[in-house]
Design a protein around this motif. Structure first.
Motif, PDB file in Angstrom:
ATOM      1  N   PRO A   4      11.594  19.720   3.012  1.00 40.05           N
ATOM      2  CA  PRO A   4      10.908  18.519   2.030  1.00 40.05           C
ATOM      3  C   PRO A   4      11.052  17.393   2.383  1.00 40.05           C
ATOM      4  O   PRO A   4      10.152  16.485   2.335  1.00 40.05           O
ATOM      5  N   ARG A   5      12.133  17.128   3.029  1.00 39.02           N
ATOM      6  CA  ARG A   5      12.341  15.793   3.663  1.00 39.02           C
ATOM      7  C   ARG A   5      11.658  15.473   4.784  1.00 39.02           C
ATOM      8  O   ARG A   5      11.073  14.418   5.012  1.00 39.02           O
ATOM      9  N   VAL A   6      11.583  16.412   5.635  1.00 39.44           N
ATOM     10  CA  VAL A   6      10.594  16.257   6.787  1.00 39.44           C
ATOM     11  C   VAL A   6       9.372  16.071   6.319  1.00 39.44           C
ATOM     12  O   VAL A   6       8.483  15.209   6.956  1.00 39.44           O
ATOM     13  N   MET A   7       8.649  16.906   5.343  1.00 39.08           N
ATOM     14  CA  MET A   7       7.459  16.547   4.963  1.00 39.08           C
ATOM     15  C   MET A   7       7.098  15.111   4.383  1.00 39.08           C
ATOM     16  O   MET A   7       6.115  14.527   4.477  1.00 39.08           O
ATOM     17  N   GLU A   8       8.038  14.660   3.436  1.00 38.40           N
ATOM     18  CA  GLU A   8       8.119  13.389   2.974  1.00 38.40           C
ATOM     19  C   GLU A   8       8.011  12.277   4.083  1.00 38.40           C
ATOM     20  O   GLU A   8       7.352  11.325   3.888  1.00 38.40           O
ATOM     21  N   LEU A   9       8.819  12.273   5.215  1.00 35.84           N
ATOM     22  CA  LEU A   9       8.937  11.367   6.054  1.00 35.84           C
ATOM     23  C   LEU A   9       7.629  11.456   6.911  1.00 35.84           C
ATOM     24  O   LEU A   9       7.225  10.335   7.490  1.00 35.84           O
ATOM     25  N   THR A  10       7.102  12.603   7.361  1.00 36.98           N
ATOM     26  CA  THR A  10       5.942  12.729   7.823  1.00 36.98           C
ATOM     27  C   THR A  10       4.654  11.907   7.302  1.00 36.98           C
ATOM     28  O   THR A  10       3.992  11.117   7.894  1.00 36.98           O
ATOM     29  N   ARG A  11       4.697  12.211   5.892  1.00 37.88           N
ATOM     30  CA  ARG A  11       3.616  11.559   5.127  1.00 37.88           C
ATOM     31  C   ARG A  11       3.640   9.936   5.157  1.00 37.88           C
ATOM     32  O   ARG A  11       2.876   9.456   5.382  1.00 37.88           O
ATOM     33  N   LYS A  12       5.059   9.582   5.122  1.00 27.92           N
ATOM     34  CA  LYS A  12       5.458   8.038   5.061  1.00 27.92           C
ATOM     35  C   LYS A  12       4.980   7.439   6.210  1.00 27.92           C
ATOM     36  O   LYS A  12       4.770   6.482   6.120  1.00 27.92           O
ATOM     37  N   ASN A  13       5.158   8.096   7.366  1.00 27.39           N
ATOM     38  CA  ASN A  13       5.035   7.564   8.633  1.00 27.39           C
ATOM     39  C   ASN A  13       3.960   7.897   9.459  1.00 27.39           C
ATOM     40  O   ASN A  13       3.606   7.376  10.520  1.00 27.39           O
ATOM     41  N   CYS A  14       2.919   8.531   8.800  1.00 26.42           N
ATOM     42  CA  CYS A  14       1.739   8.892   9.492  1.00 26.42           C
ATOM     43  C   CYS A  14       0.692   7.756   9.132  1.00 26.42           C
ATOM     44  O   CYS A  14       0.175   7.689   7.904  1.00 26.42           O
ATOM     45  N   SER A  15       0.057   7.068  10.156  1.00 21.77           N
ATOM     46  CA  SER A  15      -0.754   5.897   9.699  1.00 21.77           C
ATOM     47  C   SER A  15      -2.032   6.246   9.339  1.00 21.77           C
ATOM     48  O   SER A  15      -2.679   5.556   8.403  1.00 21.77           O
ATOM     49  N   MET A  16      -2.341   7.501   9.970  1.00 20.74           N
ATOM     50  CA  MET A  16      -3.712   7.863   9.155  1.00 20.74           C
ATOM     51  C   MET A  16      -3.773   8.278   8.017  1.00 20.74           C
ATOM     52  O   MET A  16      -4.654   7.989   6.853  1.00 20.74           O
ATOM     53  N   VAL A  23      -5.732   6.382   4.256  1.00 19.28           N
ATOM     54  CA  VAL A  23      -6.571   6.832   3.191  1.00 19.28           C
ATOM     55  C   VAL A  23      -5.970   7.373   2.047  1.00 19.28           C
ATOM     56  O   VAL A  23      -6.747   7.913   1.070  1.00 19.28           O
ATOM     57  N   LYS A  24      -4.617   7.108   1.669  1.00 14.73           N
ATOM     58  CA  LYS A  24      -3.961   7.772   0.720  1.00 14.73           C
ATOM     59  C   LYS A  24      -4.759   7.384  -0.604  1.00 14.73           C
ATOM     60  O   LYS A  24      -4.500   8.075  -1.835  1.00 14.73           O
ATOM     61  N   ASP A  25      -5.008   6.135  -0.612  1.00 14.77           N
ATOM     62  CA  ASP A  25      -5.935   5.764  -2.158  1.00 14.77           C
ATOM     63  C   ASP A  25      -7.304   6.233  -2.086  1.00 14.77           C
ATOM     64  O   ASP A  25      -7.717   6.062  -3.296  1.00 14.77           O
TER      65      ASP A  25
END
Length: 126
Positions: free
Chosen positions: A97-109, A113-115
């Motif tokens: 879960p922490r890996v997924m959180e950091l992945t999302r936070k640090n993926c520029s792409m 588009v997150k909004d």
């Protein structure tokens, strides 16, 4: 980067080589495929780095695009993408879960588009 029109779409002239882009799959990659590919591969690359830093290097990461929802009423706009990561290696699943959180936070792409596009990320380990 430079793009030039051709008979069936456009050719991207990029440092690595040429990229054929067309609304017809017979002649090149469709723009939405490139968008989804950017989201998937950016996330996968960030995940790989996060796992390395957490001393859980992945032997392999496969990314399945489980779902793409497009809105025909709004120019076939991409509204949702579901990325499923299959991570192989000596991975502590409790840390994922922490890996997924950091992945999302640090993926520029994804951050770009997150909004406007709902990004769903799931995983399994092997």
């Amino acid at each position: 980067m430079n793009y030039s029109m051709n008979k069936n779409g456009f050719t991207g002239h990029l440092p690595f080589g040429e990229l054929e882009i067309s609304s017809n799959e017979e002649y090149g990659f469709r723009p939405y495929q490139l968008l989804v590919s950017s989201l998937a591969v950016c996330s996968g690359g960030v995940m790989r780095k996060v796992l390395d830093k957490m001393r859980m290097p992945a032997e392999d990461i496969q990314i399945e695009v489980k779902e793409i929802i497009r809105n025909e009423a709004e120019a076939d706009r991409v509204e949702k993408v579901h990325l499923h990561f299959i991570v192989t290696g000596d991975i502590n699943e409790e840390k994922m879960p922490r890996v997924m959180e950091l992945t999302r936070k640090n993926c520029s792409m994804v951050q770009s588009v997150k909004d406007s596009i709902e990004i769903v990320e799931t995983f399994e380990t092997r």
